[in-house]
Design an enzyme around this catalytic site. Structure first.
Site, mmCIF file in Angstrom:
data_model
loop_
_atom_site.group_PDB
_atom_site.id
_atom_site.type_symbol
_atom_site.label_atom_id
_atom_site.label_comp_id
_atom_site.label_asym_id
_atom_site.label_seq_id
_atom_site.Cartn_x
_atom_site.Cartn_y
_atom_site.Cartn_z
ATOM 1 N N LYS A 75 0.847 -1.196 0.000
ATOM 2 C CA LYS A 75 0.000 0.000 0.000
ATOM 3 C C LYS A 75 0.880 1.243 0.000
ATOM 4 O O LYS A 75 1.884 1.297 0.724
ATOM 5 C CB LYS A 75 -0.904 -0.031 1.237
ATOM 6 C CG LYS A 75 -1.944 1.080 1.302
ATOM 7 C CD LYS A 75 -2.828 0.889 2.530
ATOM 8 C CE LYS A 75 -3.885 1.957 2.678
ATOM 9 N NZ LYS A 75 -4.742 1.751 3.864
ATOM 10 N N SER A 150 -9.689 1.788 3.313
ATOM 11 C CA SER A 150 -8.890 2.588 2.391
ATOM 12 C C SER A 150 -7.896 1.754 1.576
ATOM 13 O O SER A 150 -7.335 2.238 0.602
ATOM 14 C CB SER A 150 -8.109 3.647 3.188
ATOM 15 O OG SER A 150 -7.175 3.026 4.065
ATOM 16 N N SER A 174 -9.677 -0.538 7.493
ATOM 17 C CA SER A 174 -9.173 -0.320 6.137
ATOM 18 C C SER A 174 -8.504 -1.517 5.478
ATOM 19 O O SER A 174 -8.164 -1.463 4.303
ATOM 20 C CB SER A 174 -8.198 0.860 6.129
ATOM 21 O OG SER A 174 -8.890 2.072 6.284
#
Length: 472
Positions: A75, A150, A174
């Site tokens: 990420k 997210s 997330s």
């Protein structure tokens, strides 16, 4: 593509396939599925170079890492030296990291191949991945729907076979919520189990690096590598790291807590039916279902959005155009630089959370909001610790709704925040949790079940997850 790292490793060690051929196949698929927008950066040259080096390592008979040849994604709020670290924000669009996160260093030491950096909601703030400054990510199961947030890029990468495993971060759900939306496993460890060094801070007392994978075993293998004490993170725990991947649970010894607060009319009926079906099967294998109460659950969302925004306001104060990141042009003075750089560099959702956080920390409101929320956080944590005196794991939905369409919730932030209603309590309490796929609804959209464990009880959580996976 591969269903698990175990299947991949067997083929790699038998030399029936090479690391280079595996990495090439993933890179080709990433290129073919570029419209999903799962990646913000693809490391084609360095990934192939590393793959060749790993093939040579195998041929020379050198000892191999625990995750030899595992094609991974990271990420883009986790640092990798020499590569961009954008957090999907214009304010860090051209920022290059000068060091590597501890979790990533540990993975590289065990011979993983990093394919690239994945897309996310800006600064990890969002539940749909629509808040990225570089465009939304599409759900690989159905491209008309959001992948969740997210860590939407990481979830879409694993769900769409653009990586076998990915790292994400979980501040209020997330990792778990996008895992549910993309039909993959999403593990959020206990707070402090994994070093946060190199993870860009959103809410420092909530943030935890997590894992998205095809199976609970794969998530556990990665956790074994990234977990453990780190001198660079004072909140990391010195508790010994267990052999999580080998964890098993006998269903006859499993006590599953079913909180009455989590199964109400607010829950999508189809999700409720699917979870009850799983629970009945586990019960038929000998597991005990124990109804329990988590009485402060109704305050979790409000508590989270007071405390997390307060921490975000503090953590994001450093992005002001002075030292690094975006600086506005045509500025008159220092104050003008701060205002213009932040106004132009941050997106709408980030600005909203900074304003909320600044408000609850302001003089005259601190006691009414922030201090009170901290007290409620302690009560929520106590609810969980008390519950785990009676049960081994707690079950809940991962999300109150199935994946939703693009734009469906963007006009109403409160509705979007409600998507986190089942995931934020675990971050408030600091306990580990995992989302496991349990099938598809009538529209063909994936549904996840969440299992919650006691502090540092990841082994129990992984073992219980394997039982759920075996039912599919």
């Amino acid at each position: 593509m591969f269903s698990s790292y175990r299947a991949l490793r067997e083929k790699l060690l038998s030399t029936s396939i090479s690391v280079e051929s595996v990495v090439s196949a993933y890179l080709s698929r990433i290129e073919a599925k570029a419209h999903l927008n799962a990646y913000l950066a693809v490391f084609k040259e360095s990934a192939l170079s590393r793959a060749k080096a790993l093939d040579e390592k195998l041929a020379s008979g050198q000892p191999l890492g625990k995750l030899f040849g595992l094609p991974m994604a990271i990420k883009d709020n986790i640092a990798l030296k020499g590569e961009k670290l954008t957090c999907a924000s214009r304010i860090l669009e051209n920022f290059i990291s000068i060091y590597t996160a501890t979790a990533v260093e540990r993975l590289l030491a065990e011979d993983v191949v990093i394919l690239g950096k994945t897309n996310l909601d800006e600064f990890a703030m969002g539940s749909s991945n629509e808040n990225s400054a570089f465009g939304a990510v599409k759900n690989p199961i159905n491209e008309d729907y959001v992948p969740g947030g997210s860590s939407g890029g990481s979830a879409a990468a694993v769900g769409g076979d653009l990586a076998l495993v990915a790292l994400g971060s979980d501040t209020g759900g997330s990792v778990r919520q996008p895992a549910s939306f993309c039909n993959v496993v999403g593990l959020k460890p206990t707070y402090g189990r994994v070093s946060r060094y190199g993870l860009v801070a959103f809410g420092s007392s909530f943030d935890q690096i997590g894992v998205l994978a095809k199976t609970a075993e794969d998530a556990a293998l990665v956790l074994e590598v990234i977990a453990g004490e780190d001198a660079m993170d004072s909140t990391s725990s010195n508790k010994p790291v267990e052999a999580y991947a080998q964890a098993t649970v006998n269903p006859k010894d499993l006590r599953i807590g079913v909180p009455k607060e989590f199964f109400t009319d607010a829950l999508d009926p189809e999700i409720n039916t699917m979870i009850q079906g799983v629970l009945k099967k586990l019960e038929s294998q000998g597991a005990r279902l124990i109804e329990l109460s988590l009485p402060h659950s109704e305050y979790a969302l409000a508590t989270y959005y007071i405390l997390a925004t307060a921490e975000a306001s503090s953590n994001l104060a450093r992005y002001d155009g002075a030292r690094y990141g975006y600086r506005a042009k045509g500025i008159k003075d220092l104050n003008d630089m701060y205002v213009k750089s932040r106004s132009e560099g941050f997106g709408k959702e980030v600005k909203r959370r900074i304003m909320l956080g600044t408000y609850v920390l302001s003089a005259g409101y601190y006691d009414a909001y922030y201090r009170k929320a901290q007290k409620v956080r302690r009560l929520i944590r106590n609810d969980y610790l008390n519950a785990f005196q009676q049960v081994d794991v707690i079950v809940s939905p991962t999300s109150p709704v199935p994946p939703f369409k693009f734009g469906e919730k963007m006009t109403d932030p409160l509705t979007m925040y409600l998507a986190d209603i089942y995931t934020v309590p675990m971050n408030l309490a600091g306990v580990p949790a995992i989302s496991v796929p349990i099938g598809f609804n009538a529209q063909g959209l994936p549904i996840g079940l969440q299992l919650i464990g006691n502090l540092f009880a990841e082994s129990t959580l992984i073992g219980a997850s394997k039982l759920v996976e075996a039912l599919r």
